[in-house]
Design an enzyme around this catalytic site. Structure first.
Site, PDB file in Angstrom:
ATOM      1  N   ARG A 196       4.163 -30.888  28.559  1.00  6.47           N
ATOM      2  CA  ARG A 196       3.270 -30.661  27.324  1.00  6.47           C
ATOM      3  C   ARG A 196       4.145 -29.935  26.644  1.00  6.47           C
ATOM      4  NH1 ARG A 196       0.873 -34.033  29.775  1.00  6.47           N
ATOM      5  NH2 ARG A 196      -1.176 -34.387  30.430  1.00  6.47           N
ATOM      6  N   ARG A 251       2.457 -16.376  11.403  1.00  3.40           N
ATOM      7  CA  ARG A 251       2.844 -15.651  10.241  1.00  3.40           C
ATOM      8  C   ARG A 251       1.608 -14.961   9.869  1.00  3.40           C
ATOM      9  NH1 ARG A 251       6.080 -19.555   6.559  1.00  3.40           N
ATOM     10  NH2 ARG A 251       4.172 -19.291   5.108  1.00  3.40           N
ATOM     11  N   ASP A 270      11.375 -14.181  10.415  1.00  3.14           N
ATOM     12  CA  ASP A 270      12.605 -14.889  11.009  1.00  3.14           C
ATOM     13  C   ASP A 270      13.833 -13.810  11.376  1.00  3.14           C
ATOM     14  OD1 ASP A 270      11.564 -17.302  10.227  1.00  3.14           O
ATOM     15  OD2 ASP A 270      12.641 -17.611   8.275  1.00  3.14           O
ATOM     16  N   ARG A 293       0.819  -1.234  -0.078  1.00  2.00           N
ATOM     17  CA  ARG A 293      -0.031  -0.034  -0.005  1.00  2.00           C
ATOM     18  C   ARG A 293       0.721   1.127   0.012  1.00  2.00           C
ATOM     19  NH1 ARG A 293      -1.122   4.744   2.952  1.00  2.00           N
ATOM     20  NH2 ARG A 293      -3.055   5.103   3.627  1.00  2.00           N
ATOM     21  N   ARG A 295       2.737 -27.839  35.242  1.00  2.00           N
ATOM     22  CA  ARG A 295       3.338 -28.302  34.097  1.00  2.00           C
ATOM     23  C   ARG A 295       4.226 -27.329  33.588  1.00  2.00           C
ATOM     24  NH1 ARG A 295      -2.384 -30.290  30.933  1.00  2.00           N
ATOM     25  NH2 ARG A 295      -2.592 -32.012  31.821  1.00  2.00           N
TER      26      ARG A 295
END
Ligand code: F6P
Length: 324
Positions: free
Chosen positions: A246, A255, A129, A22, A164
């Site tokens: 877990r 993304r 990244d 844009r 956990r």
């Protein structure tokens, strides 16, 4: 006759590509250029699948994730010179004087190869990244980190309710940037990244101690370029850390999403840099940012060098404990 500029988005998409399309389209049109988008990256150039970009049809893109142009990974472009020559022919026939490539490392290599056969290119770094040489930031990284932060905060809620430990795998290709910065921002107890060896025994001892002290959650962040969350979980399960373990692989949610403020601002800066490069006839460069400056790195240099994780981030893995 007006000069035409081509634009593609290529490789993995990144939030911020749409705002960049844009800003760039409007800036070019205001400076009397015609703007031709091609669909789905280099593939669209080769097949001459156009997407004419106008002042009006880029409205509303600042708050949209993804890319309206579409994108693709197109390995033949790298391996087959006849494919690149076809792209050159299409651009020449369409009167396009410069191809602006919005994408990551692989897309930059494609642009460099095109430049070697006489196509004027400008590369704008876009990848969650943050692994491209020649720029402090790549487009999409800020939004991805905000998504990761949100996901980890949420996982912590459920981890605390159940006593956990969670092993959370994040993207980043071969770079640990997303993992280490996310670990800092979320108060993780440990991180695994390709650039640094993590002492698993020491980490396991710390987790055990936390468990015995009654801390009801522990978070470990793993960069996909280092190992899978499943491998790390397997290793820690053998070390009796106390917690039930877990796994969560965040995957492609990293993304997507509405581009955050910093990605919109970066998109604007990259668009302004592109305009300057075009005015100056400074082609076959990567437009990037270094601090407050907009920079122009020759593609030849950018493809030859690898971005390293800063000493500060490397040291943060060794010297700081982020846990909260
Ligand atoms: O380069 C961006 C990236 O999201 C990497 O972090 C990841 O390794 C890769 O793309 C995934 O690619 P694909 O969407 O093609 O599976």
């Amino acid at each position: 006759m007006k000069k035409s500029i081509g634009i593609i988005t290529s490789g993995g998409d990144a939030p911020g590509m749409n705002p960049l399309i844009r800003y760039l389209t409007r800036a070019l049109i205001e400076n009397n250029y015609e703007v031709v988008g091609f669909k789905n990256g280099y593939r669209g150039v080769v097949n001459n699948e156009q997407y004419k970009l106008t002042y009006d049809n880029v409205a509303g893109l600042l708050k949209r994730g993804g890319t309206i142009l579409g994108t693709s990974r197109f390995p033949e472009f790298k391996t087959d010179e006849s494919v690149r020559l076809k792209a050159k022919e299409v651009l020449e026939n369409e009167g396009i004087s410069v191809l602006v490539v919005i994408g990551g490392d692989g897309s930059m290599r494609g642009a460099y190869d095109l430049s070697k056969i006489g196509v004027n290119t400008i590369v704008l770094p876009a990848s969650i990244d943050n692994d491209m040489y020649g720029t402090d930031e790549t487009l999409g990284m800020h939004t991805a980190l905000s998504t990761i932060q949100d996901a980890v905060d949420k996982i912590k809620d459920t981890a605390s309710s159940h006593d956990r430990a969670f092993i959370i795998e994040v993207m980043g290709h071969r770079s640990g940037y997303l993992a280490v910065t996310a670990a800092i921002a979320t108060g993780a107890e440990g991180v695994f990244i390709p650039e640094v060896e993590t002492d698993v025994d020491e980490l396991a001892k710390r987790l055990r101690k936390r468990y015995e002290e009654g801390r009801r959650n522990s978070i470990i962040i793993v960069a996909e370029g280092k190992a899978s969350a499943y491998d790390i979980a397997k290793m820690l399960k053998e070390k009796d850390i106390g917690y039930d373990i877990r796994i969560s692989v965040l995957g492609h949610i990293q993304r997507g999403g509405i581009p955050v403020f910093h990605d919109r601002l970066l998109a604007f800066r990259l668009a302004m840099g592109t305009l300057k490069a075009i005015f100056d006839g400074n082609f076959n460069v990567l437009v990037g940012v270094k601090g407050k400056e907009i920079t122009f790195t020759p593609l030849k240099e950018a493809v030859a060098r690898r971005k390293k994780l800063s000493e500060f981030l490397i040291n943060s893995v060794y010297t700081f404990r982020w846990e909260d």
